[in-house]
Design a protein around this motif. Structure first.
Motif, short mmCIF file in Angstrom:
data_model
loop_
_atom_site.label_atom_id
_atom_site.label_comp_id
_atom_site.label_asym_id
_atom_site.label_seq_id
_atom_site.Cartn_x
_atom_site.Cartn_y
_atom_site.Cartn_z
N TRP A 93 0.83 -1.22 0.00
CA TRP A 93 0.00 0.00 0.00
C TRP A 93 0.86 1.26 0.00
O TRP A 93 0.69 2.15 -0.84
N LEU A 94 1.76 1.35 0.98
CA LEU A 94 2.49 2.60 1.21
C LEU A 94 3.65 2.80 0.23
O LEU A 94 3.91 3.92 -0.21
N GLU A 95 4.35 1.72 -0.11
CA GLU A 95 5.50 1.88 -1.00
C GLU A 95 5.09 2.15 -2.45
O GLU A 95 5.79 2.87 -3.16
N THR A 96 3.97 1.58 -2.88
CA THR A 96 3.51 1.91 -4.23
C THR A 96 3.05 3.37 -4.30
O THR A 96 3.25 4.05 -5.30
N LEU A 97 2.42 3.85 -3.22
CA LEU A 97 2.05 5.27 -3.15
C LEU A 97 3.29 6.14 -3.23
O LEU A 97 3.34 7.11 -4.01
N ALA A 98 4.30 5.81 -2.43
CA ALA A 98 5.54 6.59 -2.43
C ALA A 98 6.26 6.51 -3.77
O ALA A 98 6.84 7.51 -4.24
N LEU A 99 6.23 5.34 -4.40
CA LEU A 99 6.90 5.16 -5.69
C LEU A 99 6.22 6.01 -6.76
O LEU A 99 6.90 6.65 -7.58
N ARG A 100 4.89 6.03 -6.78
CA ARG A 100 4.18 6.86 -7.75
C ARG A 100 4.54 8.34 -7.58
O ARG A 100 4.78 9.06 -8.56
N GLU A 101 4.56 8.79 -6.33
CA GLU A 101 4.90 10.18 -6.07
C GLU A 101 6.34 10.48 -6.49
O GLU A 101 6.64 11.56 -7.02
N SER A 102 7.23 9.54 -6.26
CA SER A 102 8.64 9.73 -6.65
C SER A 102 8.77 9.86 -8.16
O SER A 102 9.51 10.71 -8.66
N ILE A 103 8.06 9.02 -8.89
CA ILE A 103 8.14 9.07 -10.35
C ILE A 103 7.56 10.39 -10.86
O ILE A 103 8.06 10.95 -11.86
N LEU A 104 6.54 10.91 -10.18
CA LEU A 104 5.99 12.22 -10.56
C LEU A 104 7.03 13.33 -10.41
O LEU A 104 7.00 14.33 -11.13
N HIS A 105 7.95 13.16 -9.47
CA HIS A 105 8.98 14.16 -9.20
C HIS A 105 10.36 13.72 -9.73
O HIS A 105 11.39 14.10 -9.20
N TYR A 106 10.32 12.94 -10.79
CA TYR A 106 11.52 12.39 -11.40
C TYR A 106 12.48 13.50 -11.84
O TYR A 106 12.07 14.52 -12.38
N ARG A 154 11.82 10.39 -3.71
CA ARG A 154 11.24 11.65 -4.18
C ARG A 154 9.75 11.77 -3.83
O ARG A 154 9.05 12.60 -4.41
N CYS A 155 9.28 10.99 -2.86
CA CYS A 155 7.85 11.01 -2.53
C CYS A 155 7.43 12.30 -1.83
O CYS A 155 6.24 12.64 -1.79
N GLY A 156 8.39 13.00 -1.20
CA GLY A 156 8.07 14.27 -0.56
C GLY A 156 7.59 14.18 0.86
O GLY A 156 7.13 15.19 1.43
N SER A 157 7.66 13.00 1.48
CA SER A 157 7.19 12.84 2.86
C SER A 157 8.22 12.08 3.69
O SER A 157 8.43 10.88 3.48
N ASN A 158 8.86 12.76 4.64
CA ASN A 158 9.80 12.09 5.53
C ASN A 158 9.10 11.10 6.44
O ASN A 158 9.68 10.07 6.81
#
Length: 239
Positions: A93-106, A154-158
């Motif tokens: 759940w959480l890592e796919t969310l973070a991965l999508r956000e990271s790719i958006l900020h590639y 690059r997900c933007g959330s520490n």
């Protein structure tokens, strides 16, 4: 004043050492689920005083690696297949969310770091955690976590990154326990190819494919551990 008395800074430093060493041995599967962590015995094991050991155990209890039972003391946290399934589900759940956000900020800097982390991981041989291969196995684990955390970087959330890092450590514990007690039970021959495919999907900026590959990667490992986790729990020393 007693010159041998330790300052608060010394005690804190020893507590950090104790925390790191106990945590490492739990994650490496050298301290077994359900094993009682007697203060004096642990103090002797690491050559660190009882006060820093107690502080470290309290901290590990808050992190979920140690259980503190009323009137009974500290124990290594138990494992179960149900808990592992819950862990894998939450990671997906959480890592796919973070991965999508990271790719958006590639960006190119992220790509360079990912490629370098992948090549470092690919060059590091994974060996079973026997006494002779322990150092190399730990190096592989470090490279493996570095690569997986960079996928999310690059997900933007520490907060999200910290939580994902904690879950990665718990997954390492399950793998190492399984391999320590059943060395032939989990030989992930396809893991290297899965990492390469993941990198390719991210570099192509294909978020759907990358997330699907990440989920498959975790579910394949879960299936490899199914049935082994119960044996580990039953073979672990009991308090």
């Amino acid at each position: 004043m007693n010159t041998t008395e330790k300052s608060p800074g010394d005690t804190k430093n020893l507590s950090e050492q104790a925390h790191e060493r106990i945590r490492r041995d739990i994650l490496n599967g050298e301290l077994f689920p359900g094993e009682k962590l007697q203060i004096e015995a642990i103090s002797d094991r690491y050559g660190i005083g009882s006060a820093p050991i107690r502080e470290a155990l309290n901290r590990l209890s808050s992190e979920g690696l140690v259980e503190r039972k009323s009137q009974r003391g500290f124990f290594v946290a138990e494992i179960s297949m149900t808990a592992l399934e819950d862990l894998v589900k939450t990671r997906i759940w959480l890592e796919t969310l973070a991965l999508r956000e990271s790719i958006l900020h590639y960006d190119e800097a992220w790509e360079e770091k990912l490629v370098l982390a992948y090549h470092r991981l690919a060059r590091t041989h994974r060996r079973l955690p026997t006494e002779a291969g322990r150092d190399l196995s730990e190096e592989w684990e470090l490279r493996h976590k570095e690569f997986h955390l960079l996928l999310l970087d690059r997900c933007g959330s520490n907060w999200l990154l910290d939580f994902c890092s904690t879950m990665m450590d718990e997954a390492v514990r399950y793998r190492n326990l399984s391999m320590n007690l059943h060395p032939s039970a989990l030989r992930r021959q396809g893991a290297a190819a899965e990492h390469e495919a993941l990198l390719g999907a991210v570099v192509d900026r294909d978020a759907d494919r990358a997330c699907r590959l990440l989920e498959d990667h975790y579910r394949t490992t879960l299936e490899g551990l199914r049935g082994v986790v119960g044996k580990n729990a039953s073979n672990a020393p009991k308090p």
